[in-house]
Design a protein around this motif. Structure first.
Motif, PDB file in Angstrom:
ATOM      1  N   ILE A  24      29.379  -2.436  81.417  1.00 56.79           N
ATOM      2  CA  ILE A  24      29.522  -1.283  82.297  1.00 56.79           C
ATOM      3  C   ILE A  24      28.469  -0.229  81.984  1.00 56.79           C
ATOM      4  N   ALA A  25      28.215   0.006  80.705  1.00 54.51           N
ATOM      5  CA  ALA A  25      27.191   0.976  80.329  1.00 54.51           C
ATOM      6  C   ALA A  25      25.814   0.547  80.830  1.00 54.51           C
ATOM      7  N   GLU A  26      25.529  -0.749  80.789  1.00 53.22           N
ATOM      8  CA  GLU A  26      24.245  -1.251  81.283  1.00 53.22           C
ATOM      9  C   GLU A  26      24.163  -1.098  82.803  1.00 53.22           C
ATOM     10  N   ALA A  27      25.262  -1.336  83.498  1.00 51.58           N
ATOM     11  CA  ALA A  27      25.263  -1.153  84.950  1.00 51.58           C
ATOM     12  C   ALA A  27      24.987   0.306  85.313  1.00 51.58           C
ATOM     13  N   VAL A  28      25.558   1.225  84.575  1.00 52.93           N
ATOM     14  CA  VAL A  28      25.282   2.650  84.791  1.00 52.93           C
ATOM     15  C   VAL A  28      23.814   2.938  84.503  1.00 52.93           C
ATOM     16  N   ARG A  29      23.306   2.406  83.408  1.00 49.37           N
ATOM     17  CA  ARG A  29      21.908   2.646  83.034  1.00 49.37           C
ATOM     18  C   ARG A  29      20.944   2.161  84.106  1.00 49.37           C
ATOM     19  N   GLN A  30      21.263   1.000  84.717  1.00 54.39           N
ATOM     20  CA  GLN A  30      20.379   0.433  85.733  1.00 54.39           C
ATOM     21  C   GLN A  30      20.585   1.034  87.121  1.00 54.39           C
ATOM     22  N   GLY A  31      21.557   1.904  87.264  1.00 52.95           N
ATOM     23  CA  GLY A  31      21.770   2.557  88.547  1.00 52.95           C
ATOM     24  C   GLY A  31      22.564   1.751  89.548  1.00 52.95           C
ATOM     25  N   PHE A  32      23.409   0.836  89.078  1.00 49.50           N
ATOM     26  CA  PHE A  32      24.265   0.077  89.990  1.00 49.50           C
ATOM     27  C   PHE A  32      25.193   1.025  90.749  1.00 49.50           C
ATOM     28  N   THR A  33      25.444   0.699  92.009  1.00 47.62           N
ATOM     29  CA  THR A  33      26.396   1.497  92.779  1.00 47.62           C
ATOM     30  C   THR A  33      27.828   1.066  92.510  1.00 47.62           C
ATOM     31  N   SER A  34      28.028  -0.232  92.272  1.00 50.87           N
ATOM     32  CA  SER A  34      29.364  -0.715  91.920  1.00 50.87           C
ATOM     33  C   SER A  34      29.233  -1.931  91.011  1.00 50.87           C
ATOM     34  N   TYR A  35      30.277  -2.155  90.223  1.00 55.22           N
ATOM     35  CA  TYR A  35      30.232  -3.232  89.244  1.00 55.22           C
ATOM     36  C   TYR A  35      31.639  -3.744  88.993  1.00 55.22           C
ATOM     37  N   GLY A  36      31.742  -5.073  88.857  1.00 57.34           N
ATOM     38  CA  GLY A  36      33.034  -5.675  88.576  1.00 57.34           C
ATOM     39  C   GLY A  36      32.975  -6.610  87.384  1.00 57.34           C
ATOM     40  N   VAL A  37      34.015  -6.593  86.566  1.00 55.93           N
ATOM     41  CA  VAL A  37      34.173  -7.569  85.482  1.00 55.93           C
ATOM     42  C   VAL A  37      35.177  -8.620  85.944  1.00 55.93           C
ATOM     43  N   SER A  38      34.972  -9.867  85.491  1.00 57.30           N
ATOM     44  CA  SER A  38      35.769 -10.971  86.059  1.00 57.30           C
ATOM     45  C   SER A  38      35.933 -12.092  85.035  1.00 57.30           C
ATOM     46  N   SER A  39      36.598 -11.802  83.948  1.00 57.06           N
ATOM     47  CA  SER A  39      36.770 -12.826  82.918  1.00 57.06           C
ATOM     48  C   SER A  39      37.487 -14.057  83.466  1.00 57.06           C
ATOM     49  N   HIS A  40      37.253 -15.199  82.801  1.00 57.01           N
ATOM     50  CA  HIS A  40      37.954 -16.430  83.165  1.00 57.01           C
ATOM     51  C   HIS A  40      39.444 -16.257  82.901  1.00 57.01           C
ATOM     52  N   ALA A  41      40.246 -16.511  83.916  1.00 55.81           N
ATOM     53  CA  ALA A  41      41.694 -16.372  83.796  1.00 55.81           C
ATOM     54  C   ALA A  41      42.256 -17.410  82.827  1.00 55.81           C
ATOM     55  N   PRO A  42      43.383 -17.113  82.197  1.00 55.84           N
ATOM     56  CA  PRO A  42      43.973 -18.086  81.277  1.00 55.84           C
ATOM     57  C   PRO A  42      44.400 -19.361  81.999  1.00 55.84           C
ATOM     58  N   LEU A  43      44.279 -20.454  81.288  1.00 57.07           N
ATOM     59  CA  LEU A  43      44.733 -21.762  81.748  1.00 57.07           C
ATOM     60  C   LEU A  43      46.046 -22.109  81.032  1.00 57.07           C
ATOM     61  N   LEU A  67      38.019   2.162  80.479  1.00 54.23           N
ATOM     62  CA  LEU A  67      36.600   2.323  80.808  1.00 54.23           C
ATOM     63  C   LEU A  67      36.408   2.938  82.195  1.00 54.23           C
ATOM     64  N   LYS A  68      37.323   2.638  83.095  1.00 51.95           N
ATOM     65  CA  LYS A  68      37.225   3.255  84.421  1.00 51.95           C
ATOM     66  C   LYS A  68      37.424   4.769  84.323  1.00 51.95           C
ATOM     67  N   ARG A  69      38.334   5.191  83.443  1.00 47.37           N
ATOM     68  CA  ARG A  69      38.504   6.635  83.227  1.00 47.37           C
ATOM     69  C   ARG A  69      37.249   7.242  82.621  1.00 47.37           C
ATOM     70  N   LEU A  70      36.576   6.480  81.780  1.00 45.11           N
ATOM     71  CA  LEU A  70      35.408   6.987  81.052  1.00 45.11           C
ATOM     72  C   LEU A  70      34.156   7.020  81.927  1.00 45.11           C
ATOM     73  N   TYR A  71      33.967   5.997  82.765  1.00 44.56           N
ATOM     74  CA  TYR A  71      32.717   5.862  83.517  1.00 44.56           C
ATOM     75  C   TYR A  71      32.892   6.023  85.028  1.00 44.56           C
ATOM     76  N   GLY A  72      34.102   6.155  85.495  1.00 45.82           N
ATOM     77  CA  GLY A  72      34.359   6.099  86.924  1.00 45.82           C
ATOM     78  C   GLY A  72      33.739   7.194  87.760  1.00 45.82           C
ATOM     79  N   ASP A  73      33.291   8.280  87.123  1.00 45.53           N
ATOM     80  CA  ASP A  73      32.619   9.335  87.882  1.00 45.53           C
ATOM     81  C   ASP A  73      31.144   9.027  88.112  1.00 45.53           C
ATOM     82  N   ARG A  74      30.646   7.917  87.508  1.00 50.36           N
ATOM     83  CA  ARG A  74      29.229   7.572  87.642  1.00 50.36           C
ATOM     84  C   ARG A  74      28.987   6.280  88.407  1.00 50.36           C
TER      85      ARG A  74
END
Length: 281
Positions: A24-43, A67-74
């Motif tokens: 998320i910090a890297e997405a902010v650094r690169q100027g992404f407008t939106s970003y999603g995390v999507s870990s592999h769901a448990p099997l 993290l959304k509370r921390l970075y969500g304004d950016r």
């Protein structure tokens, strides 16, 4: 740059190589407008590449909320899971995955069942894939390919996901085993059937750029972009990053290839809604 988004990335909660915050910090650094995390769901069993269990899934969601509370304004932040379709019990549309407070779900196939009922990983290095086909899947490459696409079509029929992950991921491994296989008529016929079914169901597909710089492949294969355009299948472009520095890897090239093929727009999350956005220059 327009279209600076990504909704497929794997953190250290599964097989990613860094904590969620680093992505998320890297997405902010690169100027992404939106970003999603999507870990592999448990099997239903433990693996080295998925979230371990439902308890860990809860911790994953808690960390995202922090993290959304921390970075969500950016940056607009979204949480998803990449959910494997294995059978009618383990699949994106089941009650458990539908009950989770996710912003989106990726439906994918990484595993096949052998004729003996063994679970076989087909998302491996080509040399491992070749051995899996020989030892566990009857040595019949055509049968494996057809089983893979048939399984994807069963998943698509059940629904429960926002987009299909790496829609023909098997293509690179089978082409390493048999270099001319992607040009054989039966393969072309199956691809046409598969994408036509996707269009009929109104599903969205991901153009996955993870290995473009490593092996020259996009998933789906860029050779199918014309068919995807003709069928009007909506497209989202993602990097499937496992390292923060790779969150935009291959995406600019994929966007240019899509635009050159006549696909002038991709889909992105804006204020929580999937929105069609023109591909920028």
């Amino acid at each position: 740059m327009n279209n600076l988004t990504n909704y497929h990335s794997h953190t250290s909660f599964c097989d990613g190589k860094a904590p969620m915050e680093a992505f998320i910090a890297e997405a902010v650094r690169q100027g992404f407008t939106s970003y999603g995390v999507s870990s592999h769901a448990p099997l239903p069993f433990r693996t080295r590449w998925t979230i371990d269990d439902r308890e860990q899934t809860g911790l994953y969601l808690q960390e995202f909320a922090r993290l959304k509370r921390l970075y969500g304004d950016r940056i607009e932040l979204y949480v998803g899971l990449e959910i494997d379709y294995m059978d009618e019990d383990q699949q994106p549309a089941n009650d458990y995955f539908q009950s989770l407070p996710l912003d989106y779900r990726i439906g994918s196939v990484h595993l096949l069942h052998s004729t003996q009922g063994e679970i076989v990983d087909i998302d491996t290095r080509p040399e491992v894939f070749r051995e899996h086909v020989r030892l566990h899947l009857g040595g019949d490459l055509k049968r494996v390919v057809l089983a893979y696409f048939d399984k994807l079509m069963r998943m698509i029929g059940r629904g429960g996901f926002d987009f299909i992950g790496h829609a023909d991921k098997i293509s690179y491994n089978v082409s390493c085993c048999e270099p001319d296989i992607l040009g054989q008529q039966w393969y072309k016929d199956k691809i046409s059937e598969y994408f036509t079914f996707i269009a009929e169901k109104g599903a969205m597909i991901e153009v996955n750029t993870k290995t473009l710089h490593r092996n020259g492949f996009l998933y789906p294969n860029k050779e199918h972009f014309g068919l995807i355009r003709t069928l009007g299948i909506p497209v989202v472009v993602n990097s499937d990053a496992h390292l923060p520095e790779l969150i935009n890897s291959g995406r600019p090239e994929a966007l240019r290839l899509l635009k050159a093929s006549g696909i002038g727009a991709v889909w992105q999350l804006e204020r929580g809604v999937w929105t069609e956005v023109p591909i920028g220059e």
